[in-house]
Design a protein around this motif. Sequence first.
Motif, PDB file in Angstrom:
ATOM      1  N   LEU A  28      -5.064  -1.567  -1.805  1.00  0.00           N
ATOM      2  CA  LEU A  28      -5.124  -0.213  -3.087  1.00  0.00           C
ATOM      3  C   LEU A  28      -3.293  -0.614  -2.908  1.00  0.00           C
ATOM      4  O   LEU A  28      -3.047  -0.922  -1.358  1.00  0.00           O
ATOM      5  CB  LEU A  28      -5.481   1.079  -2.536  1.00  0.00           C
ATOM      6  N   ARG A  29      -2.046  -0.607  -3.640  1.00  0.00           N
ATOM      7  CA  ARG A  29      -0.931  -0.457  -3.424  1.00  0.00           C
ATOM      8  C   ARG A  29      -0.447   0.029  -2.782  1.00  0.00           C
ATOM      9  O   ARG A  29      -0.715   1.969  -2.975  1.00  0.00           O
ATOM     10  CB  ARG A  29       0.243  -1.157  -5.000  1.00  0.00           C
ATOM     11  N   PRO A  30       0.311  -0.358  -1.751  1.00  0.00           N
ATOM     12  CA  PRO A  30       0.700   0.280  -0.343  1.00  0.00           C
ATOM     13  C   PRO A  30       2.252   1.464  -0.928  1.00  0.00           C
ATOM     14  O   PRO A  30       2.734   0.339  -1.451  1.00  0.00           O
ATOM     15  CB  PRO A  30       1.091  -0.703   0.835  1.00  0.00           C
ATOM     16  N   THR A  31       2.415   2.329  -0.187  1.00  0.00           N
ATOM     17  CA  THR A  31       3.522   3.006  -0.341  1.00  0.00           C
ATOM     18  C   THR A  31       4.457   2.900   1.053  1.00  0.00           C
ATOM     19  O   THR A  31       4.086   3.181   2.138  1.00  0.00           O
ATOM     20  CB  THR A  31       2.893   4.953  -0.106  1.00  0.00           C
ATOM     21  N   LYS A  32       5.526   2.052   0.701  1.00  0.00           N
ATOM     22  CA  LYS A  32       6.859   1.331   1.386  1.00  0.00           C
ATOM     23  C   LYS A  32       7.499   1.002   1.441  1.00  0.00           C
ATOM     24  O   LYS A  32       7.641   0.940   0.156  1.00  0.00           O
ATOM     25  CB  LYS A  32       5.163   0.062   2.816  1.00  0.00           C
ATOM     26  N   THR A  33       8.199   0.410   2.074  1.00  0.00           N
ATOM     27  CA  THR A  33       9.542   0.191   1.983  1.00  0.00           C
ATOM     28  C   THR A  33       9.377  -1.485   2.243  1.00  0.00           C
ATOM     29  O   THR A  33       8.911  -2.252   2.613  1.00  0.00           O
ATOM     30  CB  THR A  33      10.091   0.485   3.347  1.00  0.00           C
ATOM     31  N   ARG A  43       9.146   2.094  -1.886  1.00  0.00           N
ATOM     32  CA  ARG A  43       8.475   2.717  -3.663  1.00  0.00           C
ATOM     33  C   ARG A  43       6.543   2.981  -3.511  1.00  0.00           C
ATOM     34  O   ARG A  43       6.024   3.215  -2.474  1.00  0.00           O
ATOM     35  CB  ARG A  43       7.746   1.156  -3.410  1.00  0.00           C
ATOM     36  N   GLU A  44       6.555   4.042  -4.267  1.00  0.00           N
ATOM     37  CA  GLU A  44       4.975   5.172  -4.411  1.00  0.00           C
ATOM     38  C   GLU A  44       4.390   3.945  -4.646  1.00  0.00           C
ATOM     39  O   GLU A  44       4.488   3.314  -5.606  1.00  0.00           O
ATOM     40  CB  GLU A  44       5.358   6.254  -5.502  1.00  0.00           C
ATOM     41  N   GLY A  45       3.375   3.962  -3.948  1.00  0.00           N
ATOM     42  CA  GLY A  45       2.108   3.432  -3.954  1.00  0.00           C
ATOM     43  C   GLY A  45       0.944   3.620  -5.071  1.00  0.00           C
ATOM     44  O   GLY A  45       1.056   5.059  -4.795  1.00  0.00           O
ATOM     45  N   ALA A  77      -3.978   5.431  -9.010  1.00  0.00           N
ATOM     46  CA  ALA A  77      -3.528   4.002  -9.647  1.00  0.00           C
ATOM     47  C   ALA A  77      -1.860   3.613  -9.092  1.00  0.00           C
ATOM     48  O   ALA A  77      -1.976   4.348 -10.322  1.00  0.00           O
ATOM     49  CB  ALA A  77      -4.163   3.584 -10.204  1.00  0.00           C
ATOM     50  N   ALA A  78      -1.277   2.335  -8.841  1.00  0.00           N
ATOM     51  CA  ALA A  78      -0.466   2.231  -9.261  1.00  0.00           C
ATOM     52  C   ALA A  78      -0.191   1.553  -9.904  1.00  0.00           C
ATOM     53  O   ALA A  78       1.501   0.787 -10.442  1.00  0.00           O
ATOM     54  CB  ALA A  78       0.302   2.145  -7.971  1.00  0.00           C
ATOM     55  N   GLY A  79      -1.030  -0.058 -10.364  1.00  0.00           N
ATOM     56  CA  GLY A  79      -0.943  -0.188 -11.446  1.00  0.00           C
ATOM     57  C   GLY A  79      -2.280  -1.208 -11.317  1.00  0.00           C
ATOM     58  O   GLY A  79      -3.065  -0.576 -10.569  1.00  0.00           O
ATOM     59  N   ALA A  80      -2.634  -2.347 -12.369  1.00  0.00           N
ATOM     60  CA  ALA A  80      -3.546  -3.018 -13.018  1.00  0.00           C
ATOM     61  C   ALA A  80      -4.430  -3.626 -11.484  1.00  0.00           C
ATOM     62  O   ALA A  80      -5.937  -3.547 -11.605  1.00  0.00           O
ATOM     63  CB  ALA A  80      -3.143  -3.764 -14.027  1.00  0.00           C
ATOM     64  N   ALA A  81      -4.229  -4.222 -10.315  1.00  0.00           N
ATOM     65  CA  ALA A  81      -4.783  -4.099  -9.464  1.00  0.00           C
ATOM     66  C   ALA A  81      -5.328  -3.324  -9.066  1.00  0.00           C
ATOM     67  O   ALA A  81      -6.616  -3.928  -8.160  1.00  0.00           O
ATOM     68  CB  ALA A  81      -3.743  -4.871  -8.201  1.00  0.00           C
ATOM     69  N   ASP A  82      -4.844  -1.822  -8.712  1.00  0.00           N
ATOM     70  CA  ASP A  82      -5.166  -0.964  -8.263  1.00  0.00           C
ATOM     71  C   ASP A  82      -6.467  -0.547  -9.260  1.00  0.00           C
ATOM     72  O   ASP A  82      -7.732   0.364  -8.866  1.00  0.00           O
ATOM     73  CB  ASP A  82      -4.234   0.113  -8.409  1.00  0.00           C
ATOM     74  N   VAL A  83      -6.918  -1.045 -10.198  1.00  0.00           N
ATOM     75  CA  VAL A  83      -7.285  -0.918 -11.437  1.00  0.00           C
ATOM     76  C   VAL A  83      -8.981  -1.076 -11.449  1.00  0.00           C
ATOM     77  O   VAL A  83      -9.676  -1.032 -11.182  1.00  0.00           O
ATOM     78  CB  VAL A  83      -6.949  -0.401 -12.581  1.00  0.00           C
ATOM     79  N   VAL A  84      -7.888  -2.782 -11.059  1.00  0.00           N
ATOM     80  CA  VAL A  84      -9.718  -3.669 -10.609  1.00  0.00           C
ATOM     81  C   VAL A  84      -9.922  -2.937  -9.643  1.00  0.00           C
ATOM     82  O   VAL A  84     -11.655  -3.136  -9.526  1.00  0.00           O
ATOM     83  CB  VAL A  84      -8.887  -5.520 -10.232  1.00  0.00           C
ATOM     84  N   ALA A  85      -9.776  -2.988  -8.276  1.00  0.00           N
ATOM     85  CA  ALA A  85     -10.178  -2.474  -7.443  1.00  0.00           C
ATOM     86  C   ALA A  85     -10.912  -1.521  -7.526  1.00  0.00           C
ATOM     87  O   ALA A  85     -11.962  -1.573  -6.466  1.00  0.00           O
ATOM     88  CB  ALA A  85      -9.057  -2.445  -5.945  1.00  0.00           C
ATOM     89  N   THR A  86     -10.617  -0.312  -8.088  1.00  0.00           N
ATOM     90  CA  THR A  86     -11.258   0.658  -7.927  1.00  0.00           C
ATOM     91  C   THR A  86     -12.664   0.372  -8.811  1.00  0.00           C
ATOM     92  O   THR A  86     -13.945   1.309  -8.539  1.00  0.00           O
ATOM     93  CB  THR A  86     -10.355   2.028  -8.942  1.00  0.00           C
ATOM     94  N   VAL A  87     -12.623  -0.445 -10.023  1.00  0.00           N
ATOM     95  CA  VAL A  87     -13.593   0.101 -10.434  1.00  0.00           C
ATOM     96  C   VAL A  87     -14.888  -1.308  -9.853  1.00  0.00           C
ATOM     97  O   VAL A  87     -15.742  -1.115 -10.545  1.00  0.00           O
ATOM     98  CB  VAL A  87     -13.444  -1.516 -12.202  1.00  0.00           C
ATOM     99  N   ASN A  88     -13.980  -2.418  -8.969  1.00  0.00           N
ATOM    100  CA  ASN A  88     -15.544  -2.964  -8.770  1.00  0.00           C
ATOM    101  C   ASN A  88     -15.715  -2.110  -7.075  1.00  0.00           C
ATOM    102  O   ASN A  88     -17.407  -2.570  -7.205  1.00  0.00           O
ATOM    103  CB  ASN A  88     -14.532  -4.301  -7.727  1.00  0.00           C
TER     104      ASN A  88
END
Length: 487
Positions: A28-33, A43-45, A77-88
């Motif tokens: 998932l998209r990390p929360t980091k600088t 940035r919020e992940g 989720a923070a973006g479509a990539a997170d959505v894909v990872a979660t669905v998978n």
Amino acid sequence: MVTELLATSTTTASSITDTDWAEFAAELRPTKTFHGLGDGVVREGARLIRKGDADYETARQVWNAMHQRYPLAIVEAAGAADVVATVNFAREHDLPITPRCGGHSIPGLSTVDDGIILDLSRMRAIQIDPVRKTARVEGGALLGELDHESQAFGLATVGGQISNTGVAGLTLNGGWGWLARRFGYTVDNLISAQVVTADGRLLNASKDENPDLFWGLRGGGGNFGVVTLFEFQLFEVGPLVYGGQISWPIEKAIDLLKFYREWGPRQVEELTTEVIAWHTEEEDGSLSDQAVISMSLCFSGDPKDLDDALAELLAFSPDDMVVEAEWLPYAVLQTQYDEFLRHGFNTYYKYGVLDDLSDEFLETAFNGWLTKKSNHTFMTLGYWGGAMSRAGDDVPFPRNKEPWRAVTEIRWEEAHERDENVQWAHDYWSSIEGYFSTKNQYLNFTGDLGEDLVRDAYGRSVYERLREVKRTYDPQNLFRMNQNIVP
Ligand SMILES: Cc1cc2nc3c(=O)[nH]c(=O)nc-3n(C[C@H](O)[C@H](O)[C@H](O)COP(=O)(O)OP(=O)(O)OC[C@H]3O[C@@H](n4cnc5c(N)ncnc54)[C@H](O)[C@@H]3O)c2cc1C
């Protein structure tokens, strides 16, 4: 009946190891600088909240307190990539998954036991193109945010009547609001979408790309995947509209309903109205003991036409009329009932459509409502018609020709009041449902679930075509926390 969905899974919480969860979290998209322009800004992940985590209790809640379910995890989720990872992840572990946008589903479809809530509330970006008059809206945005962005350019699309309803859930099963008599349902104004399907692909859907998927999205609910982006047509609206409500003592209810039966069909399409029998709230938030009958309205036409549009209504019993309507920004009108319909109530809805209104129906419906168990329960009767009834594109959303809509929102505060209120709802509804023209339900507005209900809502041939689309994009029925189309 309120049927609990069987979102069963062969996986148990313990068969997914901590390593599985850790590997998933790492995707998932990390929360980091991130170092670059804007150095030093965190940035919020995405967030993965599991059972037992500090925020779990808050994160699992949905608007309707009647539905208390316990997911294994909530993924913000923070973006479509997170959505894909979660669905998978859900598919690979055979976990039920449901997207959540505004969390307003009346039968509680955006929460699930022993599965994953895919919360899109961090995906709320909105871009307006004032020249093409379009909006691109992320899959977690709320109606009020879309109104805010588009009204800055004097534009709007058809939404609902409450600003914190999710754009996604509302759109995918139709979507009506104050502008729908002019511009049709929200789905009528969907231009394209991006969707993460059950196999984890991100697909474009429009009349030109994956047109079968696009057809299915325009009324088929969350059955075909997770929509990460919508594109809507906008229209010039306001920014000022005339709206609010005009009320009379409850003793005038039957007379007002009979007046509305004659006048409603003659309204101009710039005017949308609904009669509400209800107990309004006092300033301190308590409910008035005294019910009133109100005409709730929105006029979005040319100001010089307002007097003509309302002349007959304002001549109905003027001596005991209370006018709480004014010219106000459309985006403000859209918030007028937010507080009244706030999160956390227990709610069950019943819905029916009619070709016309007999005296007997009006009297039975109103007198039956007076016997309600909770003063939070209200009934509405609306004349819709206009662009909603006219043929548009071929879409699966059932475009009823019947213009009258009767909705009763059964609401109560405490969990222990559930049985008597739901029982009352069934008894009340069986006293009036014989008057309805069809079994056809508006799937966004029913508290009930079940394959028969869904099949009746679409009609057999549309339902079978939806099944074909379901078999193409979700043959294993991964997305089944919805008004389900069984592949
Ligand atoms: C207070 C209130 C007022 C309402 N007013 C109106 C109104 O004026 N007009 C009207 O038409 N309806 C109205 N509704 C009904 C409303 O349209 C539905 O409840 C709708 O499902 C809410 O959308 P949501 O995104 O908030 O739902 P959620 O509860 O977040 O989601 C419900 C379901 O929608 C699907 N879904 C959600 N997000 C996505 C996504 N990104 N991709 C794919 N599927 C998704 C999923 O199947 C999910 O289970 C109202 C409901 C409430 C509670």
